[in-house]
Every structure is written in C-alpha cells, then in structure tokens.
Design a protein around this motif. Structure first.
Motif, PDB file in Angstrom:
ATOM      1  N   ILE A  49     -14.070   5.360  34.081  1.00 51.02           N
ATOM      2  CA  ILE A  49     -13.485   4.585  35.176  1.00 51.02           C
ATOM      3  C   ILE A  49     -13.255   3.135  34.744  1.00 51.02           C
ATOM      4  O   ILE A  49     -12.202   2.552  35.012  1.00 51.02           O
ATOM      5  CB  ILE A  49     -14.385   4.654  36.428  1.00 51.02           C
ATOM      6  CG1 ILE A  49     -14.351   6.056  37.031  1.00 51.02           C
ATOM      7  CG2 ILE A  49     -13.970   3.617  37.470  1.00 51.02           C
ATOM      8  CD1 ILE A  49     -15.389   6.307  38.109  1.00 51.02           C
ATOM      9  N   ALA A  50     -14.236   2.556  34.062  1.00 51.11           N
ATOM     10  CA  ALA A  50     -14.112   1.164  33.608  1.00 51.11           C
ATOM     11  C   ALA A  50     -12.958   0.984  32.632  1.00 51.11           C
ATOM     12  O   ALA A  50     -12.354  -0.089  32.574  1.00 51.11           O
ATOM     13  CB  ALA A  50     -15.421   0.704  32.965  1.00 51.11           C
ATOM     14  N   ASN A  51     -12.624   2.028  31.870  1.00 47.98           N
ATOM     15  CA  ASN A  51     -11.528   1.948  30.910  1.00 47.98           C
ATOM     16  C   ASN A  51     -10.224   2.535  31.446  1.00 47.98           C
ATOM     17  O   ASN A  51      -9.268   2.706  30.698  1.00 47.98           O
ATOM     18  CB  ASN A  51     -11.924   2.654  29.611  1.00 47.98           C
ATOM     19  CG  ASN A  51     -12.900   1.839  28.831  1.00 47.98           C
ATOM     20  OD1 ASN A  51     -12.523   0.867  28.193  1.00 47.98           O
ATOM     21  ND2 ASN A  51     -14.176   2.195  28.895  1.00 47.98           N
ATOM     22  N   ASN A  52     -10.210   2.857  32.716  1.00 43.61           N
ATOM     23  CA  ASN A  52      -9.025   3.341  33.420  1.00 43.61           C
ATOM     24  C   ASN A  52      -8.454   4.628  32.801  1.00 43.61           C
ATOM     25  O   ASN A  52      -7.240   4.789  32.710  1.00 43.61           O
ATOM     26  CB  ASN A  52      -7.948   2.250  33.472  1.00 43.61           C
ATOM     27  CG  ASN A  52      -6.901   2.534  34.522  1.00 43.61           C
ATOM     28  OD1 ASN A  52      -7.160   3.224  35.492  1.00 43.61           O
ATOM     29  ND2 ASN A  52      -5.703   2.021  34.307  1.00 43.61           N
ATOM     30  N   ILE A  53      -9.332   5.525  32.370  1.00 42.52           N
ATOM     31  CA  ILE A  53      -8.863   6.807  31.838  1.00 42.52           C
ATOM     32  C   ILE A  53      -9.537   7.981  32.560  1.00 42.52           C
ATOM     33  O   ILE A  53      -9.640   9.063  32.007  1.00 42.52           O
ATOM     34  CB  ILE A  53      -9.059   6.907  30.305  1.00 42.52           C
ATOM     35  CG1 ILE A  53     -10.508   6.683  29.888  1.00 42.52           C
ATOM     36  CG2 ILE A  53      -8.135   5.963  29.577  1.00 42.52           C
ATOM     37  CD1 ILE A  53     -10.760   6.917  28.408  1.00 42.52           C
ATOM     38  N   TYR A  54      -9.970   7.755  33.788  1.00 38.51           N
ATOM     39  CA  TYR A  54     -10.599   8.813  34.571  1.00 38.51           C
ATOM     40  C   TYR A  54      -9.707   9.178  35.746  1.00 38.51           C
ATOM     41  O   TYR A  54      -9.182   8.307  36.451  1.00 38.51           O
ATOM     42  CB  TYR A  54     -11.962   8.353  35.099  1.00 38.51           C
ATOM     43  CG  TYR A  54     -12.659   9.397  35.935  1.00 38.51           C
ATOM     44  CD1 TYR A  54     -13.262  10.494  35.336  1.00 38.51           C
ATOM     45  CD2 TYR A  54     -12.697   9.301  37.319  1.00 38.51           C
ATOM     46  CE1 TYR A  54     -13.889  11.466  36.094  1.00 38.51           C
ATOM     47  CE2 TYR A  54     -13.335  10.268  38.086  1.00 38.51           C
ATOM     48  CZ  TYR A  54     -13.920  11.340  37.466  1.00 38.51           C
ATOM     49  OH  TYR A  54     -14.547  12.304  38.215  1.00 38.51           O
ATOM     50  N   ASP A  55      -9.520  10.476  35.935  1.00 33.61           N
ATOM     51  CA  ASP A  55      -8.804  10.988  37.090  1.00 33.61           C
ATOM     52  C   ASP A  55      -9.460  12.309  37.461  1.00 33.61           C
ATOM     53  O   ASP A  55      -9.447  13.250  36.658  1.00 33.61           O
ATOM     54  CB  ASP A  55      -7.324  11.177  36.764  1.00 33.61           C
ATOM     55  CG  ASP A  55      -6.522  11.651  37.965  1.00 33.61           C
ATOM     56  OD1 ASP A  55      -7.074  11.723  39.087  1.00 33.61           O
ATOM     57  OD2 ASP A  55      -5.326  11.958  37.781  1.00 33.61           O
ATOM     58  N   ILE A  56     -10.034  12.374  38.637  1.00 36.13           N
ATOM     59  CA  ILE A  56     -10.790  13.558  39.039  1.00 36.13           C
ATOM     60  C   ILE A  56      -9.910  14.803  39.085  1.00 36.13           C
ATOM     61  O   ILE A  56     -10.382  15.915  38.882  1.00 36.13           O
ATOM     62  CB  ILE A  56     -11.513  13.331  40.387  1.00 36.13           C
ATOM     63  CG1 ILE A  56     -12.575  14.393  40.605  1.00 36.13           C
ATOM     64  CG2 ILE A  56     -10.522  13.279  41.528  1.00 36.13           C
ATOM     65  CD1 ILE A  56     -13.559  14.064  41.683  1.00 36.13           C
ATOM     66  N   SER A  57      -8.609  14.642  39.299  1.00 36.13           N
ATOM     67  CA  SER A  57      -7.716  15.795  39.372  1.00 36.13           C
ATOM     68  C   SER A  57      -6.961  16.045  38.059  1.00 36.13           C
ATOM     69  O   SER A  57      -6.018  16.819  38.036  1.00 36.13           O
ATOM     70  CB  SER A  57      -6.722  15.589  40.517  1.00 36.13           C
ATOM     71  OG  SER A  57      -5.962  14.416  40.285  1.00 36.13           O
TER      72      SER A  57
END
Length: 168
Positions: A56-64
């Motif tokens: 999340i902190a590196n903006n590469i997380y997406d739950i979907s």
C-alpha cells in the motif's frame, strides 16, 4: 561567492526535480498485486499484514488485482553458544519466505517466484526474565518480516512482465 550560491541553488533544484520524477514513475506503475497466504499459521497472518502495508505504501496493492501473491513461510529457531566456555546462550531466529505470483485466471502459470531469508539472534535472559525472551522473539519476527517485505517490494517494483516463467 555569488557563483557558488548559484551552483548550490541549481544543484538543489536538479535533485528535487529528479526526486519528483522518480515518485511520479512509481505512481504510474501498472502492475498491482493482492496478497493471500497458504501456510505459516498465526505468524503468516502477521507477515501478510506487514507485506500488505508495504504494498500500500508503494502504491502497488489492489485487493481486486488478478496478480496474486502466495506466501509460504518457514520459521527456524535454534540455540547457539556465544562463547567457547558456553557461559551465554544465544537463540537464532530465521525467517524464510517463499513467494509465488500467479494470475488468478491461470493458477498453473507462475509469473514470479523467489525465496527470501532474514535472521537475527539474541542473548537469552535467565529463566526469571522469560517475558524478556518472549518479547525479543516477537520483536525479531517483526524485524525479519520488515526486512523481507522490503526486499520483496524492491523485486516487485523492478518486475514488469506478464509472461509465465514456469508451469506447475
């Protein structure tokens, strides 16, 4: 003196603008990941949370996201002698993480696979201070988790492919 001040100002502007460009490139990163774990019990859940926060902190997380990170965790704890006379005992805690990234539509196609290890040791306190030993163990697990999750993030930021590397 005026030339020196001007050069320092020019250099600082160049450094700040290059940092801004780097951050913009990270925001435009198009590979996003979601996380699940397969094994490791309670500590795997904690590691999953640490890794998710780093994503999340590196903006590469997406739950979907269709790109799934699968975690397999192994902890190895062993005692070591710190001196020849064996007066003090150390405990070595090693955390080993294996990750596989696959696309949710095709689980047999492994996109990325790697193994990470981190270890820390601590000096055991006398049995009357057992709470100190337990606290050190949990702190070491968190330190190892942070170290490994940072390594994983570094590898994922340099990963730019959707091709299978192996088939399971």
């Amino acid at each position: 003196m005026l030339k020196t001040k001007f050069l320092i100002l020019l250099f600082s502007i160049l450094v700040l603008s290059s940092c801004g460009i780097k951050l913009k490139n990270i925001e435009d990163y198009d590979n996003k990941f979601s996380v699940k774990y397969l094994s490791g019990g309670q500590n795997a859940f904690i590691f999953k949370n640490v890794l998710t926060q780093q994503l999340i902190a590196n903006n590469i997380y997406d739950i979907s996201s269709q790109n799934i990170i699968s975690i397999t965790m192994d902890e190895n704890k062993r005692y070591q002698s710190a001196s020849i006379t064996k007066v003090a005992t150390r405990k070595l805690n090693q955390l080993s993480i294996q990750i596989k990234i696959y696309n949710d539509e095709n689980e047999g196609c492994i996109l990325f696979k790697d193994e990470y290890k981190s270890e820390q040791s601590f000096l055991l306190a006398k049995s009357s201070a057992n709470l100190s030993n337990l606290s050190a163990e949990s702190d070491i697990f968190l330190i190892n988790s942070e170290n490994i999750s940072i390594e994983i993030i570094d590898d994922l930021l340099s990963y730019h492919s959707d091709k299978c590397i192996t088939l399971e």
